[in-house]
Design an enzyme around this catalytic site. Structure first.
Site, mmCIF file in Angstrom:
data_model
loop_
_atom_site.group_PDB
_atom_site.id
_atom_site.type_symbol
_atom_site.label_atom_id
_atom_site.label_comp_id
_atom_site.label_asym_id
_atom_site.label_seq_id
_atom_site.Cartn_x
_atom_site.Cartn_y
_atom_site.Cartn_z
ATOM 1 N N HIS A 6 0.867 -1.194 0.000
ATOM 2 C CA HIS A 6 0.000 0.000 0.000
ATOM 3 C C HIS A 6 0.901 1.240 0.000
ATOM 4 O O HIS A 6 0.981 1.980 0.984
ATOM 5 C CB HIS A 6 -0.907 -0.043 1.232
ATOM 6 C CG HIS A 6 -2.109 0.847 1.158
ATOM 7 N ND1 HIS A 6 -2.379 1.657 0.067
ATOM 8 C CD2 HIS A 6 -3.130 1.063 2.049
ATOM 9 C CE1 HIS A 6 -3.502 2.319 0.292
ATOM 10 N NE2 HIS A 6 -3.970 1.979 1.473
ATOM 11 N N GLN A 40 -0.451 4.907 0.852
ATOM 12 C CA GLN A 40 -0.694 5.044 2.291
ATOM 13 C C GLN A 40 0.608 5.417 3.003
ATOM 14 O O GLN A 40 0.651 6.359 3.802
ATOM 15 C CB GLN A 40 -1.219 3.702 2.842
ATOM 16 C CG GLN A 40 -1.384 3.678 4.348
ATOM 17 C CD GLN A 40 -2.538 4.534 4.806
ATOM 18 O OE1 GLN A 40 -3.635 4.426 4.265
ATOM 19 N NE2 GLN A 40 -2.319 5.402 5.786
ATOM 20 N N ASP A 82 -2.656 -2.074 12.323
ATOM 21 C CA ASP A 82 -3.626 -2.159 11.227
ATOM 22 C C ASP A 82 -4.602 -3.274 11.573
ATOM 23 O O ASP A 82 -4.356 -4.090 12.475
ATOM 24 C CB ASP A 82 -2.874 -2.447 9.897
ATOM 25 C CG ASP A 82 -3.796 -2.430 8.676
ATOM 26 O OD1 ASP A 82 -4.945 -1.957 8.783
ATOM 27 O OD2 ASP A 82 -3.350 -2.893 7.600
HETATM 28 N N1 NVA Z 1 -4.370 -4.028 5.523
HETATM 29 C C1 NVA Z 1 -5.609 -3.358 5.235
HETATM 30 C C2 NVA Z 1 -5.391 -1.948 4.816
HETATM 31 C C3 NVA Z 1 -6.636 -1.172 4.526
HETATM 32 C C4 NVA Z 1 -6.365 0.207 4.046
HETATM 33 C C5 NVA Z 1 -6.361 -4.125 4.159
HETATM 34 O O1 NVA Z 1 -5.740 -4.600 3.211
HETATM 35 O O2 NVA Z 1 -7.574 -4.256 4.279
HETATM 36 N N1 CP Z 2 -6.333 3.524 4.451
HETATM 37 C C1 CP Z 2 -7.028 3.260 3.345
HETATM 38 O O1 CP Z 2 -6.503 3.000 2.260
HETATM 39 O O2 CP Z 2 -8.381 3.312 3.509
HETATM 40 P P1 CP Z 2 -9.496 2.877 2.474
HETATM 41 O O3 CP Z 2 -9.503 1.382 2.423
HETATM 42 O O4 CP Z 2 -10.764 3.439 3.031
HETATM 43 O O5 CP Z 2 -9.157 3.457 1.127
#
Ligand code: NVA
Ligand code: CP
Length: 309
Positions: free
Chosen positions: A128, A131, A226
């Site tokens: 990500h 982020q 997270d």
């Molecule tokens: N680790 C989480 C991040 C969400 C922004 C997911 O993949 O759902």
């Molecule tokens: N942190 C983040 O990417 O949030 P969303 O899943 O809401 O986009």
């Protein structure tokens, strides 16, 4: 072609310049108000989103451009009627950049291989990067520096955000300490750790993976966690994961093991009572909504870098 698929692909200077640009844009957004006049971003989503979707859409709008939200479930690709390659080739004829939130990193790479416009990783199961660029901007803003800052990540380590924190933290010379349960399912991917360690040797960063939450957060400037149930994890694993991850819950007691001025971060969405308690996420050390706000400023900086503005 410039893309943002993984922080491992971005040179350290790009990471540092993008963070500085994000801070500059936050101070003076009017300076970029027409920077992407008439440009269009396609946003492909295979998973849900609040922050990524809104911040990219608002970022495009506030720079004079436009963003198209496209739910892959309603696309010929999602219906199994068109390939990723043909989707990428076609979309590239209409838009100036593509942001994609997909399950598989390999699919994102395939999309980028066939696109003739920049592709941005809006989250895969593996990484990500947007982020974490926003998170590094937030840490720089709150602590005045990145080099030498200790970030402790506690919880599910086999996680996209953890992977990007390891890569991004290593690139900017931070000390990233992960505290997670033992086992491949909970530990960061070994290739990411090896890559982060190689980068850390050049930048003076520190990378530690351990299984004791208290040791992980000792002397930490930032405590990060997270969700235990990322978008791609099946609900059938919930009970087992909660059992294994419970000792890694961020509580007020655990926060006391960090530095007195430590800050609490979470990419959101958060599940209160799971990865952290309410008093932590709602308490005075929490900066989660400043962190969420910075997604907007950093998306602008990312778009401007990739679109050559
Ligand atoms: N680790 C989480 C991040 C969400 C922004 C997911 O993949 O759902
Ligand atoms: N942190 C983040 O990417 O949030 P969303 O899943 O809401 O986009």
């Amino acid at each position: 072609m410039r893309h943002l698929l993984s922080l491992a692909d971005w040179p350290r200077e790009w990471i540092e310049e993008t963070i500085e640009r994000g801070l500059q844009i936050k101070r003076d957004p009017a300076r970029v108000a027409r920077a992407l006049d008439g440009r269009v971003l396609l946003m492909l989503f295979e998973k849900p989103s609040l922050r990524t979707r809104l911040s990219f859409e608002v970022a495009m709008l506030q720079m004079g451009g436009h963003a198209i939200y496209y739910d892959l479930g309603t696309s010929p690709l999602g219906k199994g009627k068109e390939s990723l390659a043909d989707t990428a080739r076609t979309a590239s004829r209409y838009v100036d950049a593509i942001m994609a939130r997909l399950f598989r990193q390999a699919d994102l790479e395939e999309l980028a291989a066939h696109a003739s416009v920049p592709v941005i990783n809006g989250l895969t199961d593996h990484e990500h990067p947007c982020q974490v660029l926003g998170d590094l901007m937030t840490i720089r803003e709150k602590k005045g520096r990145l080099r030498g800052v200790k970030l402790a990540y506690v919880g599910d380590g086999h996680n996209n955000v953890t992977h990007s924190l390891l890569l991004g933290g290593a690139a900017v010379g931070m000390h990233v300490s992960v505290g997670c349960p033992e086992g491949q399912e909970y530990e960061p991917d070994a290739t990411v750790v090896a890559r982060a360690r190689a980068m850390a040797r050049q930048t003076g960063a520190g990378i530690e993976i351990g299984h004791d939450p208290r040791a992980a957060v000792a002397e930490a400037d930032i405590v990060y966690t997270d969700t235990w149930m990322s978008y791609h994890i099946s609900p059938k694993h919930r009970a087992e994961r909660e059992r294994r991850l419970r000792p890694f819950q961020v509580t007020a007691d655990l926060m006391r093991e960090a530095r007195p001025d430590a800050l609490f971060m979470h990419c959101l969405p958060a599940e209160r009572g799971a990865e952290m308690t309410d008093d932590v996420i709602d308490g005075p050390q929490s900066i989660v909504f400043d962190q969420a706000e910075n997604r907007l400023h950093i998306q602008k900086a990312i778009l401007l870098r990739l679109l050559g503005q």
